[in-house]
Design an enzyme around this catalytic site. Structure first.
Site, mmCIF file in Angstrom:
data_model
loop_
_atom_site.group_PDB
_atom_site.id
_atom_site.type_symbol
_atom_site.label_atom_id
_atom_site.label_comp_id
_atom_site.label_asym_id
_atom_site.label_seq_id
_atom_site.Cartn_x
_atom_site.Cartn_y
_atom_site.Cartn_z
ATOM 1 N N GLN A 97 11.390 2.634 -14.489
ATOM 2 C CA GLN A 97 10.670 2.316 -13.253
ATOM 3 C C GLN A 97 11.315 1.097 -12.587
ATOM 4 O OE1 GLN A 97 6.860 0.440 -12.785
ATOM 5 N NE2 GLN A 97 6.071 2.164 -11.587
ATOM 6 N N TYR A 183 3.315 -4.323 -4.694
ATOM 7 C CA TYR A 183 4.616 -4.974 -4.851
ATOM 8 C C TYR A 183 5.450 -4.757 -3.582
ATOM 9 C CZ TYR A 183 2.867 -5.770 -9.484
ATOM 10 O OH TYR A 183 2.075 -6.186 -10.518
ATOM 11 N N ARG A 230 6.469 6.278 -7.116
ATOM 12 C CA ARG A 230 5.047 6.077 -7.400
ATOM 13 C C ARG A 230 4.389 5.373 -6.220
ATOM 14 N NH1 ARG A 230 1.720 2.766 -12.140
ATOM 15 N NH2 ARG A 230 0.530 4.580 -12.797
ATOM 16 N N GLY A 328 -2.212 6.083 -19.250
ATOM 17 C CA GLY A 328 -1.756 4.730 -19.518
ATOM 18 C C GLY A 328 -2.315 4.175 -20.819
HETATM 19 C C1 8OZ Z 1 -0.198 -5.233 -15.064
HETATM 20 C C2 8OZ Z 1 0.311 -6.494 -15.248
HETATM 21 C C3 8OZ Z 1 1.488 -6.841 -14.636
HETATM 22 C C4 8OZ Z 1 2.155 -5.947 -13.831
HETATM 23 C C5 8OZ Z 1 1.658 -2.755 -11.892
HETATM 24 C C6 8OZ Z 1 3.697 -3.620 -12.819
HETATM 25 O O1 8OZ Z 1 0.448 -2.896 -11.695
HETATM 26 C C7 8OZ Z 1 2.375 -3.685 -12.796
HETATM 27 C C8 8OZ Z 1 1.646 -4.665 -13.642
HETATM 28 C C9 8OZ Z 1 0.462 -4.324 -14.263
HETATM 29 O O2 8OZ Z 1 2.293 -1.857 -11.340
#
Ligand code: 8OZ
Length: 370
Positions: A97, A183, A230, A328
Protein backbone atom coordinates in the site's frame (compact mmCIF):
# COMPACT_ATOMS: atom_id res chain seq x y z
CA UNK A 1 -24.10 -18.68 -5.88
CA UNK A 2 -20.74 -16.97 -5.39
CA UNK A 3 -19.07 -17.58 -2.03
CA UNK A 4 -16.12 -16.06 -0.17
CA UNK A 5 -14.18 -19.21 -1.03
CA UNK A 6 -14.43 -18.92 -4.81
CA UNK A 7 -11.37 -17.72 -6.70
CA UNK A 8 -11.30 -14.42 -8.56
CA UNK A 9 -8.95 -12.50 -10.82
CA UNK A 10 -8.11 -9.04 -9.52
CA UNK A 11 -6.58 -7.68 -12.72
CA UNK A 12 -3.37 -9.66 -13.22
CA UNK A 13 -3.45 -11.10 -9.69
CA UNK A 14 -5.19 -14.48 -9.25
CA UNK A 15 -6.81 -14.80 -5.82
CA UNK A 16 -7.74 -18.30 -4.56
CA UNK A 17 -10.48 -16.82 -2.34
CA UNK A 18 -12.18 -13.46 -1.73
CA UNK A 19 -11.08 -12.92 1.88
CA UNK A 20 -8.41 -10.22 1.94
CA UNK A 21 -6.25 -8.88 4.75
CA UNK A 22 -6.84 -5.13 4.95
CA UNK A 23 -3.91 -2.74 5.28
CA UNK A 24 -3.13 -2.36 9.01
CA UNK A 25 -0.65 0.06 10.57
CA UNK A 26 1.23 -1.72 13.38
CA UNK A 27 4.20 0.60 14.14
CA UNK A 28 6.67 -2.26 14.44
CA UNK A 29 9.09 -1.32 11.67
CA UNK A 30 11.94 0.69 13.25
CA UNK A 31 13.91 2.83 10.78
CA UNK A 32 11.16 2.09 8.22
CA UNK A 33 12.96 -1.15 7.21
CA UNK A 34 10.88 -4.37 7.41
CA UNK A 35 12.57 -7.14 9.38
CA UNK A 36 12.28 -10.87 10.09
CA UNK A 37 9.24 -10.35 12.35
CA UNK A 38 7.48 -8.40 9.57
CA UNK A 39 8.07 -11.35 7.23
CA UNK A 40 6.78 -13.87 9.78
CA UNK A 41 3.67 -11.77 10.50
CA UNK A 42 2.62 -11.60 6.85
CA UNK A 43 3.63 -15.21 6.05
CA UNK A 44 1.46 -16.41 8.97
CA UNK A 45 -1.52 -14.85 7.17
CA UNK A 46 -0.66 -16.06 3.64
CA UNK A 47 -3.85 -18.11 3.25
CA UNK A 48 -5.70 -14.85 2.68
CA UNK A 49 -6.84 -14.39 -0.90
CA UNK A 50 -4.53 -11.37 -0.87
CA UNK A 51 -2.46 -9.56 1.76
CA UNK A 52 -2.33 -5.76 1.58
CA UNK A 53 0.63 -4.36 3.48
CA UNK A 54 0.33 -1.76 6.18
CA UNK A 55 0.51 1.75 4.73
CA UNK A 56 4.04 2.27 3.40
CA UNK A 57 5.56 5.71 2.79
CA UNK A 58 6.65 6.60 -0.75
CA UNK A 59 9.14 9.19 0.52
CA UNK A 60 10.39 10.58 3.81
CA UNK A 61 8.08 13.54 3.24
CA UNK A 62 5.25 10.99 3.05
CA UNK A 63 6.05 9.68 6.56
CA UNK A 64 3.72 10.60 9.37
CA UNK A 65 4.11 8.06 12.17
CA UNK A 66 6.86 6.36 14.12
CA UNK A 67 8.05 2.95 13.02
CA UNK A 68 6.00 2.62 9.85
CA UNK A 69 7.70 1.21 6.75
CA UNK A 70 8.88 2.92 3.58
CA UNK A 71 9.63 1.99 -0.02
CA UNK A 72 12.15 4.66 -0.97
CA UNK A 73 15.57 3.35 0.11
CA UNK A 74 17.61 0.33 -0.95
CA UNK A 75 17.51 -1.03 2.62
CA UNK A 76 13.70 -0.81 2.66
CA UNK A 77 13.44 -2.66 -0.67
CA UNK A 78 15.77 -5.38 0.71
CA UNK A 79 13.64 -5.61 3.86
CA UNK A 80 10.47 -6.02 1.81
CA UNK A 81 12.13 -8.75 -0.28
CA UNK A 82 12.28 -10.91 2.85
CA UNK A 83 8.56 -10.32 3.33
CA UNK A 84 7.48 -11.08 -0.25
CA UNK A 85 9.73 -14.18 -0.36
CA UNK A 86 8.26 -15.51 2.90
CA UNK A 87 4.70 -14.86 1.68
CA UNK A 88 5.30 -16.46 -1.71
CA UNK A 89 7.02 -19.45 -0.07
CA UNK A 90 3.79 -19.87 1.93
CA UNK A 91 1.77 -19.73 -1.33
CA UNK A 92 0.43 -16.23 -0.65
CA UNK A 93 0.03 -13.04 -2.65
CA UNK A 94 0.86 -9.54 -1.38
CA UNK A 95 0.53 -5.96 -2.62
CA UNK A 96 2.20 -2.89 -1.11
CA UNK A 97 0.00 0.00 0.00
CA UNK A 98 1.60 3.25 -1.23
CA UNK A 99 1.15 6.14 1.20
CA UNK A 100 1.82 9.84 1.46
CA UNK A 101 0.36 11.22 4.69
CA UNK A 102 0.33 14.87 3.58
CA UNK A 103 -0.51 17.02 6.60
CA UNK A 104 -0.95 14.09 9.00
CA UNK A 105 2.65 14.27 10.17
CA UNK A 106 5.04 15.91 12.55
CA UNK A 107 8.14 18.03 11.95
CA UNK A 108 9.98 15.39 14.00
CA UNK A 109 9.55 12.91 11.10
CA UNK A 110 10.03 15.27 8.15
CA UNK A 111 13.23 15.88 6.15
CA UNK A 112 15.27 18.56 7.97
CA UNK A 113 12.47 18.99 10.52
CA UNK A 114 10.42 20.87 7.92
CA UNK A 115 6.66 21.43 8.06
CA UNK A 116 4.53 18.61 6.61
CA UNK A 117 3.00 19.35 3.18
CA UNK A 118 -0.68 19.61 2.26
CA UNK A 119 -2.97 20.96 -0.48
CA UNK A 120 -3.55 24.03 1.72
CA UNK A 121 -2.01 25.35 4.93
CA UNK A 122 -4.83 24.03 7.11
CA UNK A 123 -3.90 21.90 10.11
CA UNK A 124 -5.70 18.61 10.66
CA UNK A 125 -7.35 18.36 14.05
CA UNK A 126 -5.92 14.91 14.56
CA UNK A 127 -3.02 13.14 16.19
CA UNK A 128 -0.06 11.12 15.04
CA UNK A 129 1.90 8.48 16.88
CA UNK A 130 5.52 9.03 17.88
CA UNK A 131 7.93 6.83 19.80
CA UNK A 132 10.24 8.36 22.39
CA UNK A 133 13.94 7.46 22.60
CA UNK A 134 13.13 5.29 25.65
CA UNK A 135 10.79 3.19 23.51
CA UNK A 136 7.53 4.46 24.98
CA UNK A 137 4.95 5.58 22.43
CA UNK A 138 2.25 8.22 22.43
CA UNK A 139 -0.20 10.20 20.33
CA UNK A 140 0.66 13.87 19.71
CA UNK A 141 -1.09 16.60 17.66
CA UNK A 142 0.07 16.89 14.04
CA UNK A 143 2.23 19.88 13.01
CA UNK A 144 1.01 22.92 11.03
CA UNK A 145 1.43 22.07 7.33
CA UNK A 146 2.48 24.29 4.45
CA UNK A 147 0.69 24.34 1.08
CA UNK A 148 2.45 22.50 -1.74
CA UNK A 149 3.58 24.77 -4.56
CA UNK A 150 2.16 23.95 -7.99
CA UNK A 151 5.61 23.11 -9.31
CA UNK A 152 6.14 20.51 -6.55
CA UNK A 153 3.22 18.31 -7.64
CA UNK A 154 5.02 16.52 -10.51
CA UNK A 155 7.63 15.48 -7.93
CA UNK A 156 4.95 13.92 -5.72
CA UNK A 157 3.56 11.97 -8.68
CA UNK A 158 7.12 10.89 -9.49
CA UNK A 159 7.58 9.63 -5.91
CA UNK A 160 4.51 7.39 -6.34
CA UNK A 161 5.82 6.11 -9.66
CA UNK A 162 9.25 5.37 -8.19
CA UNK A 163 7.74 3.60 -5.16
CA UNK A 164 5.59 1.43 -7.46
CA UNK A 165 8.74 0.41 -9.35
CA UNK A 166 10.45 -0.29 -6.02
CA UNK A 167 7.50 -2.48 -4.99
CA UNK A 168 7.89 -4.64 -8.07
CA UNK A 169 11.64 -4.81 -7.50
CA UNK A 170 10.91 -5.98 -3.94
CA UNK A 171 8.79 -8.83 -5.29
CA UNK A 172 5.27 -7.54 -4.63
CA UNK A 173 2.41 -8.77 -6.81
CA UNK A 174 1.16 -5.21 -7.22
CA UNK A 175 0.39 -2.01 -5.33
CA UNK A 176 -2.63 -0.36 -3.73
CA UNK A 177 -2.62 3.44 -3.91
CA UNK A 178 -3.83 4.80 -0.54
CA UNK A 179 -6.33 7.50 -1.49
CA UNK A 180 -8.38 7.13 1.70
CA UNK A 181 -8.58 8.15 5.35
CA UNK A 182 -7.66 11.81 5.09
CA UNK A 183 -4.10 11.36 3.80
CA UNK A 184 -2.56 13.39 0.97
CA UNK A 185 -4.67 12.26 -2.01
CA UNK A 186 -7.85 12.40 0.08
CA UNK A 187 -6.84 15.87 1.38
CA UNK A 188 -6.82 17.02 -2.25
CA UNK A 189 -10.21 15.38 -2.94
CA UNK A 190 -12.17 16.85 -0.04
CA UNK A 191 -13.16 20.47 0.09
CA UNK A 192 -12.50 20.86 3.84
CA UNK A 193 -8.75 20.41 3.34
CA UNK A 194 -8.34 21.74 -0.23
CA UNK A 195 -8.77 25.50 -0.63
CA UNK A 196 -6.47 25.78 -3.66
CA UNK A 197 -7.30 28.13 -6.50
CA UNK A 198 -5.02 26.52 -9.11
CA UNK A 199 -5.60 23.45 -11.33
CA UNK A 200 -5.60 21.18 -8.23
CA UNK A 201 -8.37 22.93 -6.28
CA UNK A 202 -11.91 24.18 -6.76
CA UNK A 203 -14.15 21.97 -8.84
CA UNK A 204 -14.29 18.19 -8.60
CA UNK A 205 -12.09 17.53 -11.63
CA UNK A 206 -9.40 19.77 -10.19
CA UNK A 207 -9.53 18.21 -6.71
CA UNK A 208 -9.31 14.72 -8.29
CA UNK A 209 -6.42 15.71 -10.57
CA UNK A 210 -3.64 14.48 -8.28
CA UNK A 211 -5.38 11.11 -7.82
CA UNK A 212 -5.80 10.68 -11.58
CA UNK A 213 -2.18 11.64 -12.26
CA UNK A 214 -0.91 9.21 -9.62
CA UNK A 215 -2.99 6.32 -11.04
CA UNK A 216 -1.80 7.14 -14.55
CA UNK A 217 1.85 7.20 -13.45
CA UNK A 218 1.67 4.01 -11.38
CA UNK A 219 -0.39 2.04 -13.93
CA UNK A 220 1.97 3.25 -16.68
CA UNK A 221 4.97 2.10 -14.66
CA UNK A 222 3.90 -1.37 -13.46
CA UNK A 223 0.74 -2.14 -15.46
CA UNK A 224 -2.88 -1.35 -14.66
CA UNK A 225 -3.57 -5.01 -13.81
CA UNK A 226 -1.15 -4.72 -10.86
CA UNK A 227 -2.46 -1.32 -9.72
CA UNK A 228 -5.29 -0.94 -7.21
CA UNK A 229 -6.68 1.95 -5.17
CA UNK A 230 -8.40 2.49 -1.82
CA UNK A 231 -10.99 5.22 -1.26
CA UNK A 232 -13.20 6.17 1.71
CA UNK A 233 -15.98 8.44 0.38
CA UNK A 234 -17.43 9.62 3.70
CA UNK A 235 -14.90 8.86 6.39
CA UNK A 236 -14.15 11.71 8.80
CA UNK A 237 -10.75 10.13 9.55
CA UNK A 238 -7.97 12.65 10.06
CA UNK A 239 -10.35 15.58 9.96
CA UNK A 240 -11.42 15.57 6.31
CA UNK A 241 -14.95 16.16 5.07
CA UNK A 242 -16.85 17.13 1.98
CA UNK A 243 -20.44 18.35 1.91
CA UNK A 244 -21.22 16.49 -1.31
CA UNK A 245 -19.32 13.19 -1.52
CA UNK A 246 -21.61 11.40 -4.01
CA UNK A 247 -20.77 13.46 -7.13
CA UNK A 248 -17.12 13.72 -6.05
CA UNK A 249 -16.59 9.98 -5.80
CA UNK A 250 -18.79 9.28 -8.83
CA UNK A 251 -16.33 11.38 -10.82
CA UNK A 252 -13.41 9.53 -9.20
CA UNK A 253 -14.68 6.06 -10.16
CA UNK A 254 -15.59 7.25 -13.68
CA UNK A 255 -11.97 8.33 -14.06
CA UNK A 256 -10.70 5.05 -12.59
CA UNK A 257 -12.69 3.20 -15.26
CA UNK A 258 -10.15 4.46 -17.82
CA UNK A 259 -7.66 1.73 -16.75
CA UNK A 260 -8.15 -2.05 -16.34
CA UNK A 261 -7.08 -1.88 -12.68
CA UNK A 262 -6.74 -4.85 -10.30
CA UNK A 263 -9.39 -3.72 -7.81
CA UNK A 264 -11.19 -0.74 -6.31
CA UNK A 265 -11.19 -0.91 -2.48
CA UNK A 266 -13.99 1.03 -0.82
CA UNK A 267 -14.18 1.75 2.91
CA UNK A 268 -17.89 2.06 3.70
CA UNK A 269 -18.75 4.59 6.42
CA UNK A 270 -16.33 5.86 9.06
CA UNK A 271 -13.03 3.96 8.98
CA UNK A 272 -13.02 1.49 11.87
CA UNK A 273 -16.36 2.91 13.02
CA UNK A 274 -20.00 3.24 12.02
CA UNK A 275 -20.83 1.74 8.63
CA UNK A 276 -23.77 4.13 8.25
CA UNK A 277 -21.74 7.29 8.98
CA UNK A 278 -22.87 10.15 6.73
CA UNK A 279 -22.69 13.92 6.36
CA UNK A 280 -26.05 15.68 6.56
CA UNK A 281 -29.30 13.96 5.68
CA UNK A 282 -28.35 11.91 2.62
CA UNK A 283 -26.85 8.45 3.08
CA UNK A 284 -24.00 7.67 0.70
CA UNK A 285 -25.18 5.29 -2.02
CA UNK A 286 -22.42 2.69 -2.51
CA UNK A 287 -24.49 0.64 -4.98
CA UNK A 288 -24.89 3.75 -7.15
CA UNK A 289 -21.14 4.35 -6.93
CA UNK A 290 -20.43 0.85 -8.18
CA UNK A 291 -23.07 1.21 -10.92
CA UNK A 292 -21.44 4.46 -12.09
CA UNK A 293 -18.09 2.68 -12.27
CA UNK A 294 -19.57 -0.19 -14.32
CA UNK A 295 -21.47 2.23 -16.56
CA UNK A 296 -18.21 4.05 -17.31
CA UNK A 297 -16.73 0.72 -18.41
CA UNK A 298 -14.92 -0.14 -15.14
CA UNK A 299 -14.15 -3.86 -14.83
CA UNK A 300 -11.85 -4.07 -11.80
CA UNK A 301 -12.87 -6.26 -8.87
CA UNK A 302 -14.89 -4.37 -6.26
CA UNK A 303 -13.46 -4.80 -2.77
CA UNK A 304 -15.37 -3.64 0.30
CA UNK A 305 -14.24 -3.07 3.87
CA UNK A 306 -15.30 -1.89 7.30
CA UNK A 307 -16.87 -3.92 10.04
CA UNK A 308 -17.70 -6.99 7.95
CA UNK A 309 -18.33 -10.25 9.80
CA UNK A 310 -18.86 -13.62 8.14
CA UNK A 311 -22.61 -13.20 7.58
CA UNK A 312 -22.35 -9.68 6.17
CA UNK A 313 -19.43 -10.66 3.93
CA UNK A 314 -21.16 -13.80 2.65
CA UNK A 315 -24.28 -11.81 1.84
CA UNK A 316 -22.34 -9.04 0.06
CA UNK A 317 -20.61 -11.55 -2.22
CA UNK A 318 -23.67 -13.78 -2.74
CA UNK A 319 -25.85 -10.80 -3.64
CA UNK A 320 -23.20 -9.35 -5.94
CA UNK A 321 -22.69 -6.12 -3.96
CA UNK A 322 -18.98 -6.91 -3.74
CA UNK A 323 -16.45 -9.24 -5.34
CA UNK A 324 -13.99 -9.29 -2.44
CA UNK A 325 -14.17 -8.42 1.28
CA UNK A 326 -11.24 -7.04 3.29
CA UNK A 327 -11.01 -7.88 7.01
CA UNK A 328 -8.81 -5.87 9.36
CA UNK A 329 -8.90 -6.49 13.11
CA UNK A 330 -10.11 -10.08 12.59
CA UNK A 331 -6.93 -10.78 10.60
CA UNK A 332 -4.71 -9.32 13.32
CA UNK A 333 -6.12 -11.85 15.80
CA UNK A 334 -6.68 -14.78 13.40
CA UNK A 335 -3.80 -15.66 11.09
CA UNK A 336 -5.92 -18.56 9.77
CA UNK A 337 -9.02 -16.41 9.28
CA UNK A 338 -9.88 -18.04 5.94
CA UNK A 339 -10.03 -21.49 7.52
CA UNK A 340 -12.01 -20.21 10.51
CA UNK A 341 -14.59 -18.55 8.25
CA UNK A 342 -14.83 -21.68 6.13
CA UNK A 343 -15.26 -23.93 9.17
CA UNK A 344 -17.47 -21.38 10.95
CA UNK A 345 -15.36 -21.66 14.11
CA UNK A 346 -15.01 -19.06 16.82
CA UNK A 347 -12.55 -16.23 16.17
CA UNK A 348 -9.80 -15.18 18.59
CA UNK A 349 -10.62 -11.76 20.09
CA UNK A 350 -8.17 -8.96 19.30
CA UNK A 351 -6.25 -7.01 21.89
CA UNK A 352 -6.44 -3.28 21.10
CA UNK A 353 -3.53 -2.56 23.50
CA UNK A 354 -1.06 -4.27 21.14
CA UNK A 355 -2.36 -2.81 17.85
CA UNK A 356 0.30 -0.08 17.62
CA UNK A 357 3.95 -0.44 18.60
CA UNK A 358 5.72 -3.12 20.62
CA UNK A 359 7.20 -6.40 19.39
CA UNK A 360 6.08 -9.97 18.89
CA UNK A 361 3.35 -9.87 21.55
CA UNK A 362 0.00 -9.24 19.88
CA UNK A 363 1.79 -9.55 16.52
CA UNK A 364 3.14 -13.06 16.03
CA UNK A 365 1.53 -14.95 18.93
CA UNK A 366 -2.17 -15.25 18.01
CA UNK A 367 -2.96 -19.00 17.85
CA UNK A 368 -4.16 -20.91 14.81
CA UNK A 369 -6.51 -23.89 14.92
CA UNK A 370 -4.85 -27.21 15.63
C1 8OZ B 1 -4.16 3.74 12.13
C2 8OZ B 1 -3.06 4.35 12.67
C3 8OZ B 1 -2.17 5.00 11.85
C4 8OZ B 1 -2.38 5.04 10.49
C5 8OZ B 1 -5.06 4.60 7.88
C6 8OZ B 1 -2.69 4.33 7.62
O1 8OZ B 1 -6.01 4.90 8.60
C7 8OZ B 1 -3.70 4.44 8.46
C8 8OZ B 1 -3.49 4.42 9.93
C9 8OZ B 1 -4.38 3.77 10.77
O2 8OZ B 1 -5.20 4.45 6.66
Amino acid sequence: MTTLFDPIAAGDIALPNRIVMAPLTRNRVPSAVPSAITATYYAQRASAGLLITEATAISQQGQGYADVPGLYTAAQIEGWKRVTQAVHAADGRIVAQLWHVGRVSHTFLQPDGAAPVAPSAIAAKTKTYLINPDGSGGFVPTSEPRALRLKELPGIVEDYRRAARAAIEAGFDGVEIHAANGYLIDQFLRSSSNHRTDAYGGDIANRARLLVEVVEAVAGEIGAGRTAIRISPVTPANDVSDPDPQPLFTYVVEQLARWPLAYIHVIEGATGGARDFQHGDTPFDYAALRASYAKAGGRAAWMVNNGYDRELAEAAVAEGRADIVAFGKAFIANPDLVRRLREKTLLNPWDTKTFYGGGEKGYLDYPTLA
